[in-house]
Design an enzyme around this catalytic site. Structure first.
Site, PDB file in Angstrom:
ATOM      1  N   CYS A  44       5.343   9.268 -22.491  1.00 26.88           N
ATOM      2  CA  CYS A  44       4.130   8.465 -22.916  1.00 26.88           C
ATOM      3  C   CYS A  44       3.751   7.891 -21.305  1.00 26.88           C
ATOM      4  O   CYS A  44       2.730   8.634 -20.756  1.00 26.88           O
ATOM      5  CB  CYS A  44       4.271   7.237 -23.775  1.00 26.88           C
ATOM      6  SG  CYS A  44       5.914   6.449 -23.558  1.00 26.88           S
ATOM      7  N   TYR A  66      -5.173  -7.467 -17.099  1.00 27.06           N
ATOM      8  CA  TYR A  66      -6.313  -6.802 -17.024  1.00 27.06           C
ATOM      9  C   TYR A  66      -7.275  -7.806 -16.577  1.00 27.06           C
ATOM     10  O   TYR A  66      -7.344  -8.821 -16.584  1.00 27.06           O
ATOM     11  CB  TYR A  66      -6.449  -5.985 -18.288  1.00 27.06           C
ATOM     12  CG  TYR A  66      -5.537  -5.060 -18.731  1.00 27.06           C
ATOM     13  CD1 TYR A  66      -5.618  -3.535 -18.045  1.00 27.06           C
ATOM     14  CD2 TYR A  66      -4.470  -5.073 -19.572  1.00 27.06           C
ATOM     15  CE1 TYR A  66      -4.752  -2.630 -18.118  1.00 27.06           C
ATOM     16  CE2 TYR A  66      -3.568  -4.007 -19.779  1.00 27.06           C
ATOM     17  CZ  TYR A  66      -3.784  -2.851 -19.256  1.00 27.06           C
ATOM     18  OH  TYR A  66      -2.818  -1.916 -19.664  1.00 27.06           O
ATOM     19  N   ARG A 105       9.748  -3.200 -28.794  1.00 28.66           N
ATOM     20  CA  ARG A 105      11.122  -2.749 -29.340  1.00 28.66           C
ATOM     21  C   ARG A 105      11.433  -3.387 -30.586  1.00 28.66           C
ATOM     22  O   ARG A 105      12.678  -3.767 -31.044  1.00 28.66           O
ATOM     23  CB  ARG A 105      12.034  -2.832 -28.346  1.00 28.66           C
ATOM     24  CG  ARG A 105      11.502  -2.531 -26.729  1.00 28.66           C
ATOM     25  CD  ARG A 105      13.041  -2.168 -25.997  1.00 28.66           C
ATOM     26  NE  ARG A 105      13.581  -1.047 -26.399  1.00 28.66           N
ATOM     27  CZ  ARG A 105      14.994  -0.792 -25.830  1.00 28.66           C
ATOM     28  NH1 ARG A 105      15.707  -1.669 -25.248  1.00 28.66           N
ATOM     29  NH2 ARG A 105      15.766   0.240 -26.488  1.00 28.66           N
ATOM     30  N   ARG A 152       5.740   2.993 -29.379  1.00 28.91           N
ATOM     31  CA  ARG A 152       6.407   4.159 -29.164  1.00 28.91           C
ATOM     32  C   ARG A 152       7.106   4.574 -30.369  1.00 28.91           C
ATOM     33  O   ARG A 152       7.256   5.936 -30.381  1.00 28.91           O
ATOM     34  CB  ARG A 152       7.385   3.756 -27.953  1.00 28.91           C
ATOM     35  CG  ARG A 152       6.629   3.854 -26.633  1.00 28.91           C
ATOM     36  CD  ARG A 152       7.512   3.292 -25.530  1.00 28.91           C
ATOM     37  NE  ARG A 152       7.873   1.691 -25.546  1.00 28.91           N
ATOM     38  CZ  ARG A 152       8.838   1.189 -24.989  1.00 28.91           C
ATOM     39  NH1 ARG A 152       9.374   1.953 -23.943  1.00 28.91           N
ATOM     40  NH2 ARG A 152       9.188   0.126 -25.164  1.00 28.91           N
TER      41      ARG A 152
END
Length: 664
Positions: A371, A181, A318, A341
């Protein structure tokens, strides 16, 4: 006795105590803002539900501090400085509700996206960057920021953090020296070609990040926690080109050596915690890991940061297995486990872990369909397996006036979701499945090891239906006569779909993807996969990983052309893995016949002969609507769901089933 007790010990970030070792990882809150830059009711309900579910620390998705230098179409995501009075008023309602559950919440604040702004979210505004470098998605060169613009953004961080503290946020997270970013673009020499005080040495490239934390501490006080989303390694091979796991390459972004050095500097500047991942938008499958990445993939990098600096480390990536989370905390990999998630899929994840009720945790399948796929396509955050995510109020379970007996034909995900929702609301569903197992097409689809969570979802549905005492009848095929004589108040037909078949000549050596995945057919060592959609590509990868020679033939001009919305992290990684594993690809090509080990294929220009032992068909599925068509005019209140209505993906099977079952 709590099985995972170490995950429920308190931890501190600065002077702030957090009740357990779980943090909600930041995920872009698209659709959760109003036109004045405040959290809307959807956003308030969404974050509150995760606090109610037991998460100790919530970190909002990205919010902006400025809408002048890098303009964004409104409503996009919240902005603490756009209308401060309105932001504080609405955010205060949210933080008060969250604090009622003894949870803490940080506002994630962004300096901008720069060259990685998603075009659908940017509107007509030109991209900016530290230097005149290529945009990630568009064929444009970014405009370099001026020094006074950088200073303006730094000042806006101070104002934004001040508004956040007034609104009841317990701290902030800076977005970020992470994922490429805008602030990260300044920090990485590959993107930063400046010759002024913001370019050149590492200290100069980190000046933007240093000034931000200094401004916030000056404005909000030294006791106000300022954390940083941080990527110690970029995995960039070149512009728009990322490295795969295990691939040998020259790092063009931030390498580990500089990553460790930068971390030490950032902590010295005043950052109170590092929230660690790796990757960049040029290697998006690291920052947003799909199912092709291993579980806990950020743990080695979090450990390096833990050894390098003396502030708490958050590690996501994860980390949905509680045993993995315990290992990470107890072995000093990190202090806090980030769940992104998994908390979309199940807002009650943490409470279920605390209650040793692991089997009732609804699994994330890392599909990115609900998502990131919807974020990049529709500017809306949702979840494929949980239709209530970001719709907690509008998709709440409807009360019922009278329990009904509902017949469900088909035990795939649509049938299972319909049965679950009906039983949860108090109806009496009866589910019939012709095979000996629930799951439908997820059973063959979940065979490759990288699709293990598909099977976890099947097992979750089986557990839910058992817990809800749903009448499930396996090995039972129903017909119209049974339905019409069964005194049902409503009928749901979820009979799924069947593979499309081509007759090519030597049909004894032409198999369906399902037959090969389930081990019913041996495709041999040289395999032609007909079809380059998601099923064909994943099948080809699975076969290649077994050492087979694999060729994909796809009649469209590119792979994965008809699947979507697929997140680029998934589709790009899958395509890269196909090349990396030596799978040959023929696009714009149609298979015509197969005899004597020779597959004859045609393109608009010529004929191609491919030598193979078998052809495996992955050319799509056709809806199985025969039972529905037979009864639709004879039985009132009959619904058709899942692939039987329209062949799509897991998300729409689950969402449509939820919608219909919640309305009966």
């Amino acid at each position: 006795m709590i099985q995972y007790a170490s995950l429920f010990e308190p931890v501190r970030i600065g002077r702030l105590e957090i009740k357990n070792r779980f943090a909600m990882a930041p995920m872009g809150p698209l659709g959760l803002s109003d036109t004045e830059g405040a959290f809307n009711q959807k956003g308030i309900d969404y974050y509150t539900a995760r606090a109610k579910g037991g998460t100790g620390l919530l970190i909002t998705g990205v919010t902006f501090v400025d809408n002048e230098i890098e303009k964004h179409a409104m409503p996009h995501v919240p902005c603490a400085t756009h209308n401060p009075v309105h932001f504080i008023r609405t955010a205060k309602e949210m933080t008060e509700r969250i604090h009622a559950y003894d949870a803490k919440i940080f506002l994630q604040m962004s300096g901008g996206f720069g060259r990685v702004t998603v075009p659908t979210n940017m509107g007509e505004y030109p991209p900016v960057a530290p230097s005149a470098i290529p945009h990630r998605w568009m064929d444009k060169i970014c405009r370099p920021l001026k020094i006074d613009e950088i200073r303006h953004i730094v000042n806006m961080f101070g104002q934004g953090a001040f508004n956040a503290r007034r609104a009841g946020f317990d701290g902030v997270q800076i977005h970020a020296v992470h994922e490429g970013y805008l602030i990260d673009q300044f920090a990485i020499s590959f993107f930063n070609h400046r010759t002024d005080e913001y370019g050149g040495s590492l200290e100069n490239r980190l000046r933007f990040a240093r000034q931000i934390v200094k401004k916030i501490k000056q404005t909000c006080g030294e006791d106000f926690p300022v954390t940083l989303r941080y990527s110690p390694k970029s995995f960039i091979k070149d512009y728009k080109s990322g490295a795969l796991p295990g691939e040998t390459f020259e790092e063009k972004g931030r390498d580990i050596e500089e990553g460790i050095e930068a971390a030490k500097l950032l902590v010295a500047y005043g950052y109170d915690c590092l929230d660690v991942d790796v990757g960049s938008y040029d290697s998006w499958w690291w920052s947003h890991p799909p199912m092709y990445q291993k579980k806990g993939l950020f743990m080695p990098y979090a450990r390096l940061m833990k050894e390098a600096v003396d502030v708490p480390i958050i590690c996501a990536g994860r980390m949905d297995n509680p045993a993995t989370a315990v290992e990470a905390v107890e072995k000093g990999v990190c202090d806090i486990v980030g769940l992104g998630r998994p908390l979309l899929a199940d807002p009650d994840y943490v409470n279920k872990v605390m209650g040793n009720d692991i089997q009732s945790i609804r699994p994330c399948i890392s599909c990115h369909e609900g998502c990131m796929g919807r974020v990049q396509t529709y500017s809306a955050l949702n979840c494929a397996v949980n239709p209530q995510t970001c719709r907690e109020r509008t998709a709440a379970y409807n009360p019922i006036l009278r329990p009904k007996k509902v017949m469900i034909a088909g035990g795939g995900v649509a049938g299972c979701e319909a049965a679950r929702v009906l039983a949860t609301r108090g109806h009496s569903p009866v589910l019939f499945e012709k095979s000996d197992r629930l799951g439908g097409n997820l059973i063959p689809g979940g065979v490759p090891d990288f699709k293990e969570d598909d099977i976890a979802l099947v097992n979750w549905y089986a557990n839910q239906l058992e817990t809800l005492e749903v009448d499930v009848r396996l090995n039972t095929r129903v017909d119209a006569a049974h339905i019409l004589s069964g005194s049902y108040d409503a009928v749901i037909i979820a009979t799924g779909s069947y593979p499309r078949i081509l007759s090519l000549g030597d049909d004894d050596h032409v198999h369906t993807a399902e037959e090969v995945l389930l081990g019913k057919k041996n495709p041999g060592s040289r395999v032609l996969v007909a079809g380059g959609g998601l099923i064909g590509c994943e099948l080809a990868l699975w076969l290649a990983q077994q050492g087979k020679q694999v060729t994909i033939v796809e009649q469209m001009e590119k792979l994965l052309a008809v699947n979507g919305p697929l997140c680029h992290a998934n589709s790009d990684m899958l395509e890269a893995l196909i090349s990396y594993n030596g799978i040959k690809v023929h696009t714009g090509t149609r298979i015509q016949s197969f005899r004597g080990g020779n597959a004859v294929c045609t393109t608009p220009d010529n004929e191609v002969i491919i030598h193979c032992d078998s052809v495996v068909l992955a050319v799509g599925y056709a809806p199985d609507r025969s039972l529905y068509e037979e009864i639709r005019f004879q039985m009132p209140n009959t619904y058709v769901l899942g692939d039987a209505r329209r062949v799509a993906n897991i998300m729409y099977a689950i969402w449509d089933a939820f919608e219909v079952a919640n309305g009966i």
